[in-house]
Design a protein around this motif. Structure first.
Motif, PDB file in Angstrom:
ATOM      1  N   HIS A  47      27.829  52.750 109.469  1.00 28.07           N
ATOM      2  CA  HIS A  47      27.843  52.014 108.205  1.00 28.07           C
ATOM      3  C   HIS A  47      29.222  51.384 107.995  1.00 28.07           C
ATOM      4  O   HIS A  47      30.186  51.754 108.662  1.00 28.07           O
ATOM      5  CB  HIS A  47      27.618  52.951 107.013  1.00 28.07           C
ATOM      6  N   HIS A  48      29.329  50.480 107.015  1.00 32.37           N
ATOM      7  CA  HIS A  48      30.640  50.124 106.485  1.00 32.37           C
ATOM      8  C   HIS A  48      30.685  50.516 105.006  1.00 32.37           C
ATOM      9  O   HIS A  48      29.656  50.598 104.337  1.00 32.37           O
ATOM     10  CB  HIS A  48      30.977  48.639 106.697  1.00 32.37           C
ATOM     11  N   THR A  49      31.890  50.771 104.508  1.00 35.27           N
ATOM     12  CA  THR A  49      32.039  51.382 103.189  1.00 35.27           C
ATOM     13  C   THR A  49      31.949  50.388 102.031  1.00 35.27           C
ATOM     14  O   THR A  49      31.669  50.793 100.902  1.00 35.27           O
ATOM     15  CB  THR A  49      33.401  52.078 103.073  1.00 35.27           C
ATOM     16  N   CYS A  61      33.605  58.776  99.677  1.00 38.88           N
ATOM     17  CA  CYS A  61      32.575  59.278 100.592  1.00 38.88           C
ATOM     18  C   CYS A  61      32.393  60.784 100.450  1.00 38.88           C
ATOM     19  O   CYS A  61      31.295  61.301 100.709  1.00 38.88           O
ATOM     20  CB  CYS A  61      32.923  58.911 102.034  1.00 38.88           C
ATOM     21  N   CYS A  73      28.421  60.587 103.949  1.00 41.60           N
ATOM     22  CA  CYS A  73      28.416  60.504 105.411  1.00 41.60           C
ATOM     23  C   CYS A  73      28.984  61.815 105.932  1.00 41.60           C
ATOM     24  O   CYS A  73      29.277  62.728 105.158  1.00 41.60           O
ATOM     25  CB  CYS A  73      29.242  59.311 105.920  1.00 41.60           C
ATOM     26  N   VAL A  76      34.460  59.525 108.019  1.00 42.01           N
ATOM     27  CA  VAL A  76      34.934  58.204 107.602  1.00 42.01           C
ATOM     28  C   VAL A  76      35.933  57.719 108.646  1.00 42.01           C
ATOM     29  O   VAL A  76      36.916  58.411 108.933  1.00 42.01           O
ATOM     30  CB  VAL A  76      35.614  58.263 106.217  1.00 42.01           C
ATOM     31  N   HIS A  93      23.445  59.138 103.256  1.00 34.60           N
ATOM     32  CA  HIS A  93      23.926  57.920 103.906  1.00 34.60           C
ATOM     33  C   HIS A  93      22.810  57.032 104.430  1.00 34.60           C
ATOM     34  O   HIS A  93      22.913  55.811 104.381  1.00 34.60           O
ATOM     35  CB  HIS A  93      24.878  58.266 105.060  1.00 34.60           C
ATOM     36  N   GLU A 129      30.862  56.351 108.218  1.00 31.07           N
ATOM     37  CA  GLU A 129      31.223  55.195 107.392  1.00 31.07           C
ATOM     38  C   GLU A 129      32.570  54.665 107.876  1.00 31.07           C
ATOM     39  O   GLU A 129      33.554  55.406 107.915  1.00 31.07           O
ATOM     40  CB  GLU A 129      31.340  55.596 105.915  1.00 31.07           C
ATOM     41  N   ASP A 178      24.810  46.461 106.935  1.00 29.01           N
ATOM     42  CA  ASP A 178      25.939  47.142 107.582  1.00 29.01           C
ATOM     43  C   ASP A 178      25.549  47.773 108.918  1.00 29.01           C
ATOM     44  O   ASP A 178      24.417  48.234 109.075  1.00 29.01           O
ATOM     45  CB  ASP A 178      26.543  48.193 106.638  1.00 29.01           C
TER      46      ASP A 178
END
Length: 206
Positions: A47-49, A61, A73, A76, A93, A129, A178
């Protein structure tokens, strides 16, 4: 079908892959297991945050927010490639995704389009993430891309999975974008190369 790694196994796998890992607060016991089962696990989701700033992103997160409690998640991935661990167990997540995609991940086969949201992904996927605004402009430093590669490869190696067990959120749940800024196909190639090199006994940079 795979039993989730213990906290020690997860940490050891990441460090063995050459990652710098930071253990955040009570990550070993921080999870959403009271809301549903954790496992069997079948893959890794990236994922991206949609945030910037390392510690504020890690804290978000870990804690989550009013609409979605943390952890969001398991790890990170910061811009400098450091992996901050924020959860161990079920994490918020993946959400609901496509059962056909899950079957493809289990079979390590080509992914079908994600056109349904009918299956609990939080039960079956490790989540990483990566700190990025997700606007297609925010850059992805090589150190961060390499850390995503290593983190995913570490989990795959621990479970005996191939790169086909690694997917992006956009490949799981309709409407998600994402991670944005690199392709999952390119990331899977990197993971495949890392796993193949190690299997062949060739050196892989830490």
């Amino acid at each position: 079908m795979a039993t989730p790694l213990s906290a020690d196994q997860f940490l050891d796998a990441l460090r063995a892959e050459g990652l710098t890992v930071v253990e955040h607060r009570s990550w070993r016991t921080h999870n959403r297991n009271h809301k549903g089962p954790w496992g069997p696990v079948h893959g890794v989701m990236i994922h991206h945050t949609v945030t910037s700033g390392t510690m504020s992103s890690v804290q978000l997160c870990y804690d989550g927010h009013s609409a979605l409690p943390g952890p969001l998640c398991h790890g990170v991935v910061a811009k400098d490639g450091t992996v901050h661990l924020v959860g161990n167990g079920r994490a918020n997540h993946a959400g609901l995704g496509d059962d056909d995609v899950l079957r493809a991940v289990i079979d390590e086969a080509a992914l079908p389009p994600d056109n349904e949201a009918n299956t609990d992904g939080n039960r079956h996927f490790y989540g990483f993430e990566a700190i990025n605004l997700g606007d297609g402009i925010d850059l992805w430093p090589e150190a961060q891309l390499e850390a995503i590669e290593k983190a995913a490869a570490a989990v795959c190696r621990a479970h005996g999975w191939t790169e086909c067990s690694v997917i992006g959120h956009l490949e799981w749940q309709p409407g998600k974008i994402d991670p944005k800024g690199f392709t999952m196909a390119s990331m899977r190639r990197r993971i495949k190369d890392r796993l193949s090199a190690a299997l062949a006994g060739t050196s892989v940079s830490p």
